[in-house]
Design a protein around this motif. Structure first.
Motif, PDB file in Angstrom:
ATOM      1  N   ILE A   1      23.267 -10.465  25.156  1.00  0.00           N
ATOM      2  CA  ILE A   1      23.456  -9.100  25.884  1.00  0.00           C
ATOM      3  C   ILE A   1      24.232  -9.497  27.153  1.00  0.00           C
ATOM      4  N   TYR A   2      24.102 -10.514  27.963  1.00  0.00           N
ATOM      5  CA  TYR A   2      24.768 -10.756  29.174  1.00  0.00           C
ATOM      6  C   TYR A   2      26.271 -10.839  28.993  1.00  0.00           C
ATOM      7  N   TYR A   3      26.709 -11.744  27.961  1.00  0.00           N
ATOM      8  CA  TYR A   3      28.068 -11.806  27.765  1.00  0.00           C
ATOM      9  C   TYR A   3      28.771 -10.420  27.126  1.00  0.00           C
ATOM     10  N   GLY A   4      28.053  -9.994  26.064  1.00  0.00           N
ATOM     11  CA  GLY A   4      28.393  -8.660  25.653  1.00  0.00           C
ATOM     12  C   GLY A   4      28.922  -7.732  26.637  1.00  0.00           C
ATOM     13  N   ASN A   5      27.811  -7.550  27.637  1.00  0.00           N
ATOM     14  CA  ASN A   5      27.967  -6.579  28.661  1.00  0.00           C
ATOM     15  C   ASN A   5      28.899  -7.030  29.495  1.00  0.00           C
TER      16      ASN A   5
ATOM     17  N   MET B   1      18.565 -21.659  12.030  1.00  0.00           N
ATOM     18  CA  MET B   1      18.265 -21.140  13.359  1.00  0.00           C
ATOM     19  C   MET B   1      18.874 -19.800  13.651  1.00  0.00           C
ATOM     20  N   ILE B   2      18.209 -19.024  14.314  1.00  0.00           N
ATOM     21  CA  ILE B   2      18.597 -17.519  14.535  1.00  0.00           C
ATOM     22  C   ILE B   2      19.500 -17.682  15.784  1.00  0.00           C
ATOM     23  N   LEU B   3      20.632 -17.114  15.738  1.00  0.00           N
ATOM     24  CA  LEU B   3      21.673 -17.227  16.927  1.00  0.00           C
ATOM     25  C   LEU B   3      22.089 -15.834  17.080  1.00  0.00           C
ATOM     26  N   TYR B   4      22.891 -15.409  18.290  1.00  0.00           N
ATOM     27  CA  TYR B   4      23.380 -14.266  18.439  1.00  0.00           C
ATOM     28  C   TYR B   4      24.780 -14.340  19.155  1.00  0.00           C
ATOM     29  N   HIS B   5      25.786 -13.645  18.923  1.00  0.00           N
ATOM     30  CA  HIS B   5      26.909 -13.444  19.708  1.00  0.00           C
ATOM     31  C   HIS B   5      27.241 -12.229  19.919  1.00  0.00           C
ATOM     32  N   GLY B   6      27.490 -11.968  21.402  1.00  0.00           N
ATOM     33  CA  GLY B   6      27.865 -10.835  21.983  1.00  0.00           C
ATOM     34  C   GLY B   6      29.301 -10.500  22.166  1.00  0.00           C
ATOM     35  N   THR B   7      29.884  -9.316  22.028  1.00  0.00           N
ATOM     36  CA  THR B   7      31.312  -8.846  22.009  1.00  0.00           C
ATOM     37  C   THR B   7      31.398  -7.454  22.288  1.00  0.00           C
ATOM     38  N   ILE B   8      32.585  -7.190  22.658  1.00  0.00           N
ATOM     39  CA  ILE B   8      32.891  -6.027  23.061  1.00  0.00           C
ATOM     40  C   ILE B   8      32.930  -4.721  22.014  1.00  0.00           C
ATOM     41  N   GLU B   9      33.005  -3.410  22.279  1.00  0.00           N
ATOM     42  CA  GLU B   9      32.801  -2.667  21.182  1.00  0.00           C
ATOM     43  C   GLU B   9      33.815  -2.678  20.007  1.00  0.00           C
ATOM     44  N   SER B  10      35.097  -2.543  20.739  1.00  0.00           N
ATOM     45  CA  SER B  10      36.439  -2.678  20.064  1.00  0.00           C
ATOM     46  C   SER B  10      36.432  -3.844  18.844  1.00  0.00           C
ATOM     47  N   ARG B  11      35.774  -5.074  19.545  1.00  0.00           N
ATOM     48  CA  ARG B  11      36.026  -6.214  18.527  1.00  0.00           C
ATOM     49  C   ARG B  11      34.752  -6.246  17.525  1.00  0.00           C
TER      50      ARG B  11
ATOM     51  N   ILE C   1      25.722  -6.896  19.457  1.00  0.00           N
ATOM     52  CA  ILE C   1      25.326  -8.245  19.412  1.00  0.00           C
ATOM     53  C   ILE C   1      25.055  -8.437  17.845  1.00  0.00           C
ATOM     54  N   PHE C   2      25.666  -9.569  17.629  1.00  0.00           N
ATOM     55  CA  PHE C   2      25.381  -9.924  16.118  1.00  0.00           C
ATOM     56  C   PHE C   2      24.401 -10.966  16.133  1.00  0.00           C
ATOM     57  N   LYS C   3      23.565 -11.056  14.975  1.00  0.00           N
ATOM     58  CA  LYS C   3      22.470 -11.868  14.800  1.00  0.00           C
ATOM     59  C   LYS C   3      22.681 -12.389  13.324  1.00  0.00           C
ATOM     60  N   PHE C   4      22.645 -13.781  13.482  1.00  0.00           N
ATOM     61  CA  PHE C   4      23.008 -14.705  12.139  1.00  0.00           C
ATOM     62  C   PHE C   4      22.070 -15.817  11.993  1.00  0.00           C
ATOM     63  N   ASP C   5      21.943 -16.539  11.041  1.00  0.00           N
ATOM     64  CA  ASP C   5      21.378 -17.887  10.862  1.00  0.00           C
ATOM     65  C   ASP C   5      22.213 -18.896  10.268  1.00  0.00           C
ATOM     66  N   ILE C   6      22.259 -20.047  11.227  1.00  0.00           N
ATOM     67  CA  ILE C   6      23.225 -21.235  10.984  1.00  0.00           C
ATOM     68  C   ILE C   6      22.388 -22.230  10.998  1.00  0.00           C
ATOM     69  N   SER C   7      22.474 -23.173  10.297  1.00  0.00           N
ATOM     70  CA  SER C   7      21.707 -24.591  10.559  1.00  0.00           C
ATOM     71  C   SER C   7      22.181 -25.349  11.727  1.00  0.00           C
ATOM     72  N   GLU C   8      21.267 -25.769  12.579  1.00  0.00           N
ATOM     73  CA  GLU C   8      21.522 -26.587  13.805  1.00  0.00           C
ATOM     74  C   GLU C   8      22.612 -27.683  13.676  1.00  0.00           C
TER      75      GLU C   8
ATOM     76  N   THR D   1      24.609 -18.009  20.923  1.00  0.00           N
ATOM     77  CA  THR D   1      23.411 -18.524  21.672  1.00  0.00           C
ATOM     78  C   THR D   1      22.263 -18.293  21.027  1.00  0.00           C
ATOM     79  N   ASN D   2      21.159 -19.215  21.337  1.00  0.00           N
ATOM     80  CA  ASN D   2      19.971 -18.913  20.773  1.00  0.00           C
ATOM     81  C   ASN D   2      18.965 -17.894  21.681  1.00  0.00           C
ATOM     82  N   SER D   3      19.626 -17.203  22.488  1.00  0.00           N
ATOM     83  CA  SER D   3      18.999 -16.391  23.483  1.00  0.00           C
ATOM     84  C   SER D   3      19.532 -14.947  23.433  1.00  0.00           C
TER      85      SER D   3
END
Length: 192
Positions: free
Chosen positions: A70-74, A1-11, A87-94, A63-65
């Motif tokens: 983007i909302y959380y990273g922003n 499953m393609i998922l995303y993680h949003g975080t701040i620039e320094s992180r 924004i990080f994009k990765f694949d993890i089994s559900e 998130t799968n969205s």
């Protein structure tokens, strides 16, 4: 499953340098776990009333969205006075994901036991959590909406405003509008 993680620039820079999204990284909100439990677990008339926005340590929240990431990273970039976010994009089994109990408490204001699986929380609040480091990912860097000099700021602002978009509950005009936003985003995003 393609998922995303949003975080701040320094992180985000640290994640890229270290080669992993560390599930034990210090929380952006520095409240202790005991404080989180004490202040999130107050039940009133069948729903939980959170007094904190901190998340449980030991997890990477995803998130799968892309829009929700983007909302959380922003949001966190603005709260931390940073002009950009990753924004990080990765694949993890559900089946390796866990339900995001924190998001259920903080966003839905409901008892997490009502959402026992990651599929349930991904559907209800577009979020799940993963209890291990993530070492295989792609990433992109986007401007925060407070970065007025960036030409793509308005596109990011429009996407942030639509972060709760649900195609099943939207009319055709809304679906076309969001598809157009995502098409424009695709044109500016360079996954590394």
């Amino acid at each position: 499953m393609i998922l995303y993680h949003g975080t701040i620039e320094s992180r985000g820079k640290k994640i890229v340098k270290d080669g992993k999204i560390d599930c034990h990284a210090e929380r952006l909100n520095s409240e202790s776990y005991e404080y989180i439990v004490e202040n999130c677990m107050k039940v009133s008339e069948g729903s939980i009333k959170p007094k904190t926005l901190a998340s449980t340590p030991g997890y990477t929240y995803c998130t799968n969205s892309l829009m929700y990431a983007i909302y959380y990273g922003n949001k966190n970039a603005i709260l931390n006075n940073e002009n950009e976010f990753y924004i990080f994009k990765f694949d993890i089994s559900e089946d390796k994901l866990e339900p995001d109990q924190d998001e259920v408490r903080m966003v839905l204001l409901k008892d997490p036991d009502q959402y026992p699986t990651a599929a349930d929380t991904l559907k209800a609040c577009k979020s799940a959590r993963y209890g291990d480091d993530i070492t295989e990912f792609k990433y992109c860097i986007l401007p925060a909406t407070n970065y007025f000099e960036n030409v793509n700021r308005e596109l990011i602002y429009a996407i942030v405003c639509e972060h709760n978009y649900n195609p099943e509950k939207s009319n055709e005009d809304k679906r076309k509008y969001v598809e157009d936003l995502l098409s424009k985003l695709h044109d500016i995003v360079s996954w590394k």
